[in-house]
Design a protein around this motif. Structure first.
Motif, mmCIF file in Angstrom:
data_model
loop_
_atom_site.group_PDB
_atom_site.id
_atom_site.type_symbol
_atom_site.label_atom_id
_atom_site.label_comp_id
_atom_site.label_asym_id
_atom_site.label_seq_id
_atom_site.Cartn_x
_atom_site.Cartn_y
_atom_site.Cartn_z
ATOM 1 N N SER A 103 37.737 31.350 26.309
ATOM 2 C CA SER A 103 37.032 31.219 27.583
ATOM 3 C C SER A 103 37.690 30.178 28.473
ATOM 4 O O SER A 103 37.832 30.384 29.693
ATOM 5 N N GLU A 104 38.122 29.068 27.893
ATOM 6 C CA GLU A 104 38.774 28.016 28.679
ATOM 7 C C GLU A 104 40.101 28.503 29.251
ATOM 8 O O GLU A 104 40.453 28.175 30.394
ATOM 9 N N PHE A 105 40.826 29.297 28.474
ATOM 10 C CA PHE A 105 42.097 29.841 28.967
ATOM 11 C C PHE A 105 41.862 30.751 30.175
ATOM 12 O O PHE A 105 42.526 30.625 31.202
ATOM 13 N N ILE A 106 40.909 31.676 30.049
ATOM 14 C CA ILE A 106 40.598 32.605 31.146
ATOM 15 C C ILE A 106 40.102 31.841 32.366
ATOM 16 O O ILE A 106 40.540 32.084 33.502
ATOM 17 N N ILE A 163 63.887 42.320 36.578
ATOM 18 C CA ILE A 163 63.973 42.221 35.119
ATOM 19 C C ILE A 163 63.650 40.798 34.664
ATOM 20 O O ILE A 163 62.861 40.590 33.733
ATOM 21 N N PHE A 164 64.251 39.819 35.322
ATOM 22 C CA PHE A 164 64.023 38.435 34.891
ATOM 23 C C PHE A 164 62.620 37.953 35.219
ATOM 24 O O PHE A 164 61.998 37.256 34.415
ATOM 25 N N THR A 165 62.093 38.310 36.379
ATOM 26 C CA THR A 165 60.776 37.805 36.761
ATOM 27 C C THR A 165 59.646 38.587 36.107
ATOM 28 O O THR A 165 58.579 38.041 35.845
ATOM 29 N N ARG A 166 59.882 39.853 35.821
ATOM 30 C CA ARG A 166 58.829 40.681 35.234
ATOM 31 C C ARG A 166 58.808 40.605 33.713
ATOM 32 O O ARG A 166 57.737 40.607 33.106
ATOM 33 N N PHE A 167 59.976 40.514 33.092
ATOM 34 C CA PHE A 167 60.034 40.610 31.634
ATOM 35 C C PHE A 167 60.404 39.299 30.935
ATOM 36 O O PHE A 167 59.938 39.048 29.825
ATOM 37 N N PHE A 168 61.230 38.475 31.548
ATOM 38 C CA PHE A 168 61.695 37.268 30.869
ATOM 39 C C PHE A 168 61.062 35.984 31.400
ATOM 40 O O PHE A 168 61.356 34.897 30.897
ATOM 41 N N ALA A 169 60.191 36.067 32.392
ATOM 42 C CA ALA A 169 59.674 34.859 33.048
ATOM 43 C C ALA A 169 58.857 33.974 32.117
ATOM 44 O O ALA A 169 58.782 32.761 32.309
ATOM 45 N N ASP A 170 58.240 34.564 31.097
ATOM 46 C CA ASP A 170 57.399 33.784 30.187
ATOM 47 C C ASP A 170 58.064 33.585 28.830
ATOM 48 O O ASP A 170 57.395 33.323 27.834
ATOM 49 N N PHE A 171 59.401 33.679 28.804
ATOM 50 C CA PHE A 171 60.113 33.575 27.539
ATOM 51 C C PHE A 171 59.899 32.217 26.883
ATOM 52 O O PHE A 171 59.991 31.169 27.514
ATOM 53 N N GLU A 172 59.591 32.274 25.600
ATOM 54 C CA GLU A 172 59.526 31.071 24.769
ATOM 55 C C GLU A 172 60.310 31.355 23.499
ATOM 56 O O GLU A 172 60.075 32.363 22.830
ATOM 57 N N GLU A 173 61.233 30.481 23.172
ATOM 58 C CA GLU A 173 61.951 30.622 21.900
ATOM 59 C C GLU A 173 60.978 30.382 20.756
ATOM 60 O O GLU A 173 60.167 29.449 20.794
ATOM 61 N N GLU A 174 61.050 31.222 19.734
ATOM 62 C CA GLU A 174 60.131 31.109 18.613
ATOM 63 C C GLU A 174 60.524 29.933 17.725
ATOM 64 O O GLU A 174 61.586 29.899 17.126
ATOM 65 N N ARG A 175 59.655 28.951 17.678
ATOM 66 C CA ARG A 175 59.814 27.816 16.781
ATOM 67 C C ARG A 175 58.483 27.575 16.093
ATOM 68 O O ARG A 175 57.426 27.951 16.595
ATOM 69 N N ASP A 176 58.521 26.901 14.947
ATOM 70 C CA ASP A 176 57.291 26.684 14.194
ATOM 71 C C ASP A 176 56.253 25.942 15.011
ATOM 72 O O ASP A 176 55.061 26.165 14.883
ATOM 73 N N SER A 177 56.693 25.031 15.888
ATOM 74 C CA SER A 177 55.760 24.174 16.612
ATOM 75 C C SER A 177 55.410 24.713 17.992
ATOM 76 O O SER A 177 54.662 24.087 18.713
ATOM 77 N N GLU A 178 55.957 25.889 18.365
ATOM 78 C CA GLU A 178 55.734 26.403 19.704
ATOM 79 C C GLU A 178 55.012 27.735 19.661
ATOM 80 O O GLU A 178 54.928 28.402 18.636
ATOM 81 N N ILE A 179 54.492 28.124 20.794
ATOM 82 C CA ILE A 179 53.742 29.349 20.930
ATOM 83 C C ILE A 179 54.578 30.540 20.487
ATOM 84 O O ILE A 179 55.737 30.680 20.866
ATOM 85 N N PRO A 180 54.042 31.425 19.639
ATOM 86 C CA PRO A 180 54.812 32.597 19.190
ATOM 87 C C PRO A 180 55.018 33.580 20.342
ATOM 88 O O PRO A 180 54.201 33.647 21.276
ATOM 89 N N PRO A 181 56.103 34.347 20.300
ATOM 90 C CA PRO A 181 56.417 35.244 21.410
ATOM 91 C C PRO A 181 55.306 36.212 21.779
ATOM 92 O O PRO A 181 55.073 36.482 22.957
ATOM 93 N N TRP A 182 54.589 36.772 20.776
ATOM 94 C CA TRP A 182 53.547 37.745 21.105
ATOM 95 C C TRP A 182 52.447 37.099 21.933
ATOM 96 O O TRP A 182 51.895 37.720 22.863
ATOM 97 N N LEU A 183 52.132 35.830 21.639
ATOM 98 C CA LEU A 183 51.086 35.140 22.374
ATOM 99 C C LEU A 183 51.570 34.748 23.766
ATOM 100 O O LEU A 183 50.826 34.836 24.755
ATOM 101 N N SER A 184 52.834 34.347 23.849
ATOM 102 C CA SER A 184 53.409 34.041 25.156
ATOM 103 C C SER A 184 53.392 35.266 26.062
ATOM 104 O O SER A 184 53.029 35.193 27.238
ATOM 105 N N THR A 185 53.758 36.414 25.487
ATOM 106 C CA THR A 185 53.741 37.661 26.262
ATOM 107 C C THR A 185 52.329 38.013 26.690
ATOM 108 O O THR A 185 52.093 38.415 27.840
ATOM 109 N N LEU A 186 51.375 37.872 25.784
ATOM 110 C CA LEU A 186 49.975 38.185 26.097
ATOM 111 C C LEU A 186 49.451 37.300 27.222
ATOM 112 O O LEU A 186 48.806 37.778 28.163
ATOM 113 N N CYS A 187 49.738 36.011 27.135
ATOM 114 C CA CYS A 187 49.288 35.087 28.179
ATOM 115 C C CYS A 187 49.931 35.429 29.520
ATOM 116 O O CYS A 187 49.291 35.327 30.577
#
Length: 279
Positions: A223-226, A159-183
């Motif tokens: 492209s740079e991300f990939i 559960i932690f490694t598959r679902f929560f490993a890329d968790f980022e708290e949503e803040r104005d200056s940080e990556i939004p959760p949907w993008l963190s999940t996608l990445c």
């Protein structure tokens, strides 16, 4: 109403370090409370308002939430509404040992330090996965605490490694959760090898929106991300395999050896052959 402290000696099995319950709202009494243990709950059916740390968060089927000891929470139902959930309680010692095993590269500090409990909406496959694992756990003899303890620790690890490993708290200056999940999804199942089209297929956002967000929050193009993921893959394979370099390049998703070699040299300051030799 004053929040009530729920203690591990009542709600966590001491022999295994966890307990679980399938809870139906119409047979349960809810009140504000907090724990001296951890809790993971998965909404199985219906909808509910999760009142937590002064906020009201709507949850629907498939919501997975990680509750820390300092979190004060309760459930608010609109008239006529019902819900059911799987509730897993885990001792503080078990969580501490798990995070210690995962090491400093895991996002434990972000999970524990976020203002609100980490939560996400599971895709259908993730939802079904947890339910199937819990079904298997329920077939274990209740007296066989050693097997139960191991089985639940395996599930918690996943559960932690598959679902929560890329968790980022949503803040104005940080990556939004949907993008963190996608990445995070692009790193799994070889998705990065299929490129931008695969990335766009994993989200309901438009290409333009994804592209703008990647540039805004991560400072790179799509492209740079990939390509960066592919280069990480190549470097790890050079270090940890004896596979032919050309085969590694094609396995990473690059279709042009010369282009991959040029990008690798720019990133690591040496050729792939030299990188392998030095490592």
């Amino acid at each position: 109403m004053e929040p009530k402290l729920l203690t591990a000696d009542r709600f966590v099995d001491a022999a295994t370090g966890f307990s679980y319950r399938y809870v139906y709202s119409d047979t349960e009494y809810f009140r504000p409370h907090y724990h001296d243990y951890y809790e993971i709950f998965l909404l199985l059916d219906g909808e509910v308002i999760h009142c937590v740390n002064g906020e009201r968060l709507p949850l629907k089927q498939g919501a997975l939430v990680f509750i820390r000891p300092a979190d004060t929470h309760d459930y608010l139902l609109r008239e006529g509404d019902q819900f059911s959930m799987l509730n897993i309680t885990v001792s503080a010692e078990t969580v501490r040992e798990l995070f210690g095993y995962l090491g400093d590269g895991f996002c434990a500090d972000r999970l524990l330090g976020a203002k609100l409990p980490p939560q996400l909406q599971l895709p259908a496959l993730g939802f079904d996965y947890i339910l199937s694992q819990m079904t298997a756990i329920r077939t274990i003899d209740a007296q066989d605490t050693k097997r139960l303890k191991t089985a639940m620790r395996i599930l918690l690890f996943r559960i932690f490694t598959r679902f929560f490993a890329d968790f980022e708290e949503e803040r104005d200056s940080e990556i939004p959760p949907w993008l963190s999940t996608l990445c995070g999804e692009m790193k799994k199942n070889g998705n990065f090898t299929y490129g931008i089209d695969r990335m766009l297929s994993l989200t309901d956002k438009s290409r333009e929106h994804v592209s703008r967000s990647i540039k805004k929050y991560m400072g790179v193009t799509l492209s740079e991300f990939i390509n960066d993921l592919r280069l990480h893959f190549i470097a790890n394979m050079l270090k940890n395999s004896n596979h032919d370099i050309a085969d590694i390049i094609f396995e990473s998703g690059f279709g042009n050896i010369s282009w991959a070699a040029e990008l690798f040299r720019k990133k690591y300051g040496m050729t792939m052959s030299k990188y392998r030799k030095n490592r």
